[in-house]
Design an enzyme around this catalytic site. Structure first.
Site, PDB file in Angstrom:
ATOM      1  N   ASP A  38       0.871  -1.163   0.000  1.00 27.73           N
ATOM      2  CA  ASP A  38       0.000   0.000   0.000  1.00 27.73           C
ATOM      3  C   ASP A  38       0.920   1.229   0.000  1.00 27.73           C
ATOM      4  O   ASP A  38       2.001   1.183   0.581  1.00 27.73           O
ATOM      5  CB  ASP A  38      -0.849  -0.076   1.277  1.00 27.73           C
ATOM      6  CG  ASP A  38      -1.606   1.194   1.552  1.00 27.73           C
ATOM      7  OD1 ASP A  38      -2.365   1.618   0.669  1.00 27.73           O
ATOM      8  OD2 ASP A  38      -1.454   1.753   2.652  1.00 27.73           O
ATOM      9  N   ASP A 258      -1.935  -0.798   6.127  1.00 26.18           N
ATOM     10  CA  ASP A 258      -2.167  -0.300   7.482  1.00 26.18           C
ATOM     11  C   ASP A 258      -3.602   0.141   7.714  1.00 26.18           C
ATOM     12  O   ASP A 258      -4.034   0.270   8.845  1.00 26.18           O
ATOM     13  CB  ASP A 258      -1.256   0.897   7.764  1.00 26.18           C
ATOM     14  CG  ASP A 258      -1.636   2.111   6.916  1.00 26.18           C
ATOM     15  OD1 ASP A 258      -2.033   1.912   5.758  1.00 26.18           O
ATOM     16  OD2 ASP A 258      -1.553   3.233   7.419  1.00 26.18           O
ATOM     17  N   ASP A 262      -7.638  -1.558   3.761  1.00 24.58           N
ATOM     18  CA  ASP A 262      -6.738  -2.621   3.321  1.00 24.58           C
ATOM     19  C   ASP A 262      -7.176  -3.982   3.859  1.00 24.58           C
ATOM     20  O   ASP A 262      -6.698  -5.028   3.393  1.00 24.58           O
ATOM     21  CB  ASP A 262      -5.298  -2.358   3.805  1.00 24.58           C
ATOM     22  CG  ASP A 262      -4.724  -1.071   3.238  1.00 24.58           C
ATOM     23  OD1 ASP A 262      -5.024  -0.765   2.073  1.00 24.58           O
ATOM     24  OD2 ASP A 262      -3.986  -0.385   3.964  1.00 24.58           O
TER      25      ASP A 262
HETATM   26  P1  ADP Z   1      -5.025   6.041  -0.423  1.00 25.35           P
HETATM   27  O1  ADP Z   1      -4.930   4.725  -1.122  1.00 25.35           O
HETATM   28  O2  ADP Z   1      -3.832   6.905  -0.706  1.00 25.35           O
HETATM   29  O3  ADP Z   1      -5.315   5.892   1.038  1.00 25.35           O
HETATM   30  P2  ADP Z   1      -7.796   6.902  -0.769  1.00 25.35           P
HETATM   31  O4  ADP Z   1      -8.443   5.700  -1.351  1.00 25.35           O
HETATM   32  O5  ADP Z   1      -8.084   7.204   0.652  1.00 25.35           O
HETATM   33  O6  ADP Z   1      -6.225   6.859  -1.080  1.00 25.35           O
HETATM   34  O7  ADP Z   1      -8.193   8.180  -1.642  1.00 25.35           O
HETATM   35  C1  ADP Z   1      -7.919   8.232  -3.033  1.00 25.35           C
HETATM   36  C2  ADP Z   1      -8.088   9.626  -3.561  1.00 25.35           C
HETATM   37  O8  ADP Z   1      -9.446  10.065  -3.358  1.00 25.35           O
HETATM   38  C3  ADP Z   1      -7.237  10.659  -2.865  1.00 25.35           C
HETATM   39  O9  ADP Z   1      -5.935  10.732  -3.402  1.00 25.35           O
HETATM   40  C4  ADP Z   1      -8.042  11.928  -3.122  1.00 25.35           C
HETATM   41  O10 ADP Z   1      -7.787  12.413  -4.412  1.00 25.35           O
HETATM   42  C5  ADP Z   1      -9.464  11.446  -3.058  1.00 25.35           C
HETATM   43  N1  ADP Z   1     -10.015  11.615  -1.697  1.00 25.35           N
HETATM   44  C6  ADP Z   1     -10.361  10.635  -0.826  1.00 25.35           C
HETATM   45  N2  ADP Z   1     -10.835  11.156   0.326  1.00 25.35           N
HETATM   46  C7  ADP Z   1     -10.780  12.503   0.198  1.00 25.35           C
HETATM   47  C8  ADP Z   1     -11.114  13.620   1.040  1.00 25.35           C
HETATM   48  N3  ADP Z   1     -11.595  13.494   2.273  1.00 25.35           N
HETATM   49  N4  ADP Z   1     -10.893  14.850   0.540  1.00 25.35           N
HETATM   50  C9  ADP Z   1     -10.396  15.026  -0.693  1.00 25.35           C
HETATM   51  N5  ADP Z   1     -10.057  14.028  -1.524  1.00 25.35           N
HETATM   52  C10 ADP Z   1     -10.258  12.777  -1.101  1.00 25.35           C
HETATM   53 MG    MG Z   2      -5.222   4.722   2.691  1.00 27.98          MG
END
Ligand code: ADP
Ligand code: MG
Length: 313
Positions: A38, A258, A262
């Site tokens: 991840d 983490d 996941d």
């Molecule tokens: P990661 O795998 O890095 O944890 P997430 O699945 O949590 O990523 O989020 C993927 C994308 O969705 C982020 O990079 C962002 O662009 C968008 N995103 C998710 N949650 C938010 C939020 N609370 N505010 C703004 N953008 C968000």
């Molecule tokens: Mg994440």
């Protein structure tokens, strides 16, 4: 394999901060050939901080050269920039995402007063929306804004920032983009070395993330993960699918993560490895948990399981 030797080995590993769920986990480690990592919180620290705020309509100089921003205040933030941050941070008050936290922290540092979000909505892996002082505010990735029917803007700025490995979100109000916010997350000290050690052991490494392709590839490049082994823009519920696909190609897959999102992928993998002070649910879903929150501990897990297995064989 004697149970006693396994028990002793498990205890020894625990002293080194590598917690194997059971003896089977120790034995399965040796069959792995693919490690899926991840990105956020595993390869990187997972602590975002705001690096750039770009409002739409920032006045370009007449010759189309350097950008000129009028009405700068003492902190260097223009009115347009403040508006982007105020609306985004107010909306993110309803969110628990690290990107949201970074934007709120930044607003606080800049002394920007926030409003109470109403009708807050969150779409995992995409973004959030809320009504702020009567205006509908959207904060998220390009897919999220497009799905809200908002025409995209600032695409070359997004390109450039993502090329630097920064995570970006667009901020939309009603039906238009008013700006973007970029955040950066530091790569953990020993991630690059640990990934090299995994390669030296003959393991293939992959990166999985909900973040966009360009950002993910830029980070992959920094830690020497093959850009063709980057799975980006993966929605939380689809991480498990990606693990299944690799297994269907005949791989024995370790998934290292983490976060709450996941957990299903950790369960699906041949070995699920929870890193550091991961969420309880990640730890419960894993076969191995690493007390130290670094990928160096992951390499230790491989070394320890090999040692234990050689002894009991
Ligand atoms: P990661 O795998 O890095 O944890 P997430 O699945 O949590 O990523 O989020 C993927 C994308 O969705 C982020 O990079 C962002 O662009 C968008 N995103 C998710 N949650 C938010 C939020 N609370 N505010 C703004 N953008 C968000
Ligand atoms: Mg994440």
């Amino acid at each position: 394999a004697t149970p006693t030797a396994l028990m002793a080995g498990t205890g020894k590993a625990a002293e080194n901060g590598v917690l194997f769920r059971d003896g089977e986990a120790i034995q399965t480690m040796k069959d792995l050939d693919v490690v899926v990592l991840d990105k956020t919180g595993t390869i990187t620290e997972g602590n975002h901080s705001v690096t750039d705020v770009v409002p739409v309509g920032r006045g370009a100089s007449p010759d189309g050269g350097a950008l000129v921003e009028p009405q700068q205040d003492a902190d260097g933030l223009s009115d347009r920039e403040r508006r982007v941050i105020r609306l985004a941070a107010s909306a993110e008050r309803g969110s628990e995402h690290p990107i949201g936290q970074a934007i709120i922290d930044y607003a606080n540092e800049q002394g920007i007063d926030l409003s109470e979000p109403r009708e807050f909505e969150s779409i995992p892996g995409k973004g959030i929306s809320a009504t702020i002082d009567g205006e509908r505010v959207f904060v998220g990735n390009t897919t999220f804004l497009e799905e809200a029917g908002i025409p995209l803007a600032l695409e070359s700025e997004l390109d450039a920032l993502e090329g630097q490995g920064k995570t970006t979100v667009l901020v939309g109000v009603d039906d238009e983009v008013i700006g973007l916010v970029a955040t950066a997350d530091t790569i953990k000290d020993d991630s690059t070395q640990a990934i090299q050690d995994l390669h030296d052991r003959g393991l293939e490494t992959w990166m999985i993330t909900g973040d966009n392709e360009r950002t993910a590839r830029a980070i992959a490049e920094q830690v020497n993960i093959d850009p063709d082994r980057v799975m980006a823009g993966v929605l939380p519920e689809d991480k498990i699918e990606k693990v299944r696909e690799l297994q269907a190609e005949g791989h024995n897959v370790a998934m290292v993560g983490d976060g709450i999102n996941d957990a299903p992928a950790l369960k699906q993998a041949n070995i699920g490895i929870a890193i550091g002070t991961g969420t309880d649910i990640a730890i419960q879903s894993s076969d191995v948990s690493l007390v130290r929150g670094s990928l160096g501990a992951l390499v230790d897990a491989f070394t320890l399981s090999e040692r234990i297995f050689t002894k009991i064989k």
